[in-house]
Design a protein around this motif. Structure first.
Motif, mmCIF file in Angstrom:
data_model
loop_
_atom_site.group_PDB
_atom_site.id
_atom_site.type_symbol
_atom_site.label_atom_id
_atom_site.label_comp_id
_atom_site.label_asym_id
_atom_site.label_seq_id
_atom_site.Cartn_x
_atom_site.Cartn_y
_atom_site.Cartn_z
ATOM 1 N N TRP A 138 0.846 -1.200 0.000
ATOM 2 C CA TRP A 138 0.000 0.000 0.000
ATOM 3 C C TRP A 138 0.883 1.251 0.000
ATOM 4 N N ARG A 141 2.459 1.820 -3.369
ATOM 5 C CA ARG A 141 1.495 2.384 -4.328
ATOM 6 C C ARG A 141 1.270 3.868 -4.060
ATOM 7 N N LYS A 142 1.139 4.237 -2.805
ATOM 8 C CA LYS A 142 0.928 5.649 -2.455
ATOM 9 C C LYS A 142 2.159 6.476 -2.823
ATOM 10 N N GLU A 144 4.314 5.848 -5.192
ATOM 11 C CA GLU A 144 4.330 5.983 -6.652
ATOM 12 C C GLU A 144 3.355 7.063 -7.101
ATOM 13 N N ALA A 145 2.184 7.106 -6.481
ATOM 14 C CA ALA A 145 1.184 8.122 -6.839
ATOM 15 C C ALA A 145 1.692 9.518 -6.498
ATOM 16 N N VAL A 146 2.331 9.663 -5.350
ATOM 17 C CA VAL A 146 2.878 10.968 -4.952
ATOM 18 C C VAL A 146 3.968 11.397 -5.925
ATOM 19 N N ALA A 148 4.449 10.416 -9.034
ATOM 20 C CA ALA A 148 3.854 10.725 -10.340
ATOM 21 C C ALA A 148 3.193 12.100 -10.318
ATOM 22 N N ARG A 149 2.490 12.404 -9.249
ATOM 23 C CA ARG A 149 1.812 13.704 -9.138
ATOM 24 C C ARG A 149 2.823 14.843 -9.089
#
Length: 170
Positions: A138, A141-142, A144-146, A148-149
């Motif tokens: 988890w 994944r978080k 990676e999202a941060v 990418a953003r």
């Protein structure tokens, strides 16, 4: 390595760096009512709390070994090899004694003597191990999202600045 070391305080290990010192916890546990202390000691024995803590420390060591170059493995082995959660037993006992009443401690011990309590104790290590894996996935994944953003925001800003520069020339 920085990422691995940064997780230590969150996992209960104090670290000290020149950038942001973190105070180590007090080494002496506050006095605990002897009756409660006996109950907490029995609860810790019954639940295998110290052994579970030592297993978690072993898992942390393995995780660190995967995150650092091989030449640093002896350092990790030395540090984690000397860890023993019994070193914190007095402080943990004081925490339990502050948190739970004597009756609650008795009730917990009674529960762990039931078939359901024994089942929970038997299954807890595997549940914890799987929970850690779920949490790590988890978190990845978080992260990676941060990332990418942030990269998208930085790209948009660069493009905006480039557009403003082109308008100023034109």
């Amino acid at each position: 390595l920085r990422a691995a070391l940064a997780t230590l305080p969150a996992l209960g290990f104090a670290t000290t760096t020149t950038e942001s010192p973190v105070a180590a916890p007090a080494t002496e546990a506050p006095a605990v009512d002897p009756a409660k202390q006996a109950l907490v000691a029995e609860l810790m024995r019954t639940t295998g709390a110290i052994e579970i803590g030592n297993q978690i420390a072993g898992q942390m060591a393995q995780s660190f070994r995967q995150q650092v170059p091989a030449e640093m493995h002896p350092i990790i082995d030395e540090i984690f090899g000397s860890l023993d959660m019994r070193d914190m037993e007095g402080e943990i006992a004081a925490l339990y004694a502050r948190t739970f009443t004597e009756q609650e401690l008795k009730d917990m011990l009674a529960f762990y003597e039931t078939p359901s309590g024994r089942s929970m104790l038997a299954k807890t290590p595997a549940l914890m191990q799987e929970s850690v894996a779920i949490g790590q996935a988890w978190g990845a994944r978080k992260a990676e999202a941060v990332i990418a953003r942030i990269q998208a925001e930085q790209k948009a800003k660069r493009e905006a600045v480039a557009g403003e520069a082109a308008d100023a020339k034109g």
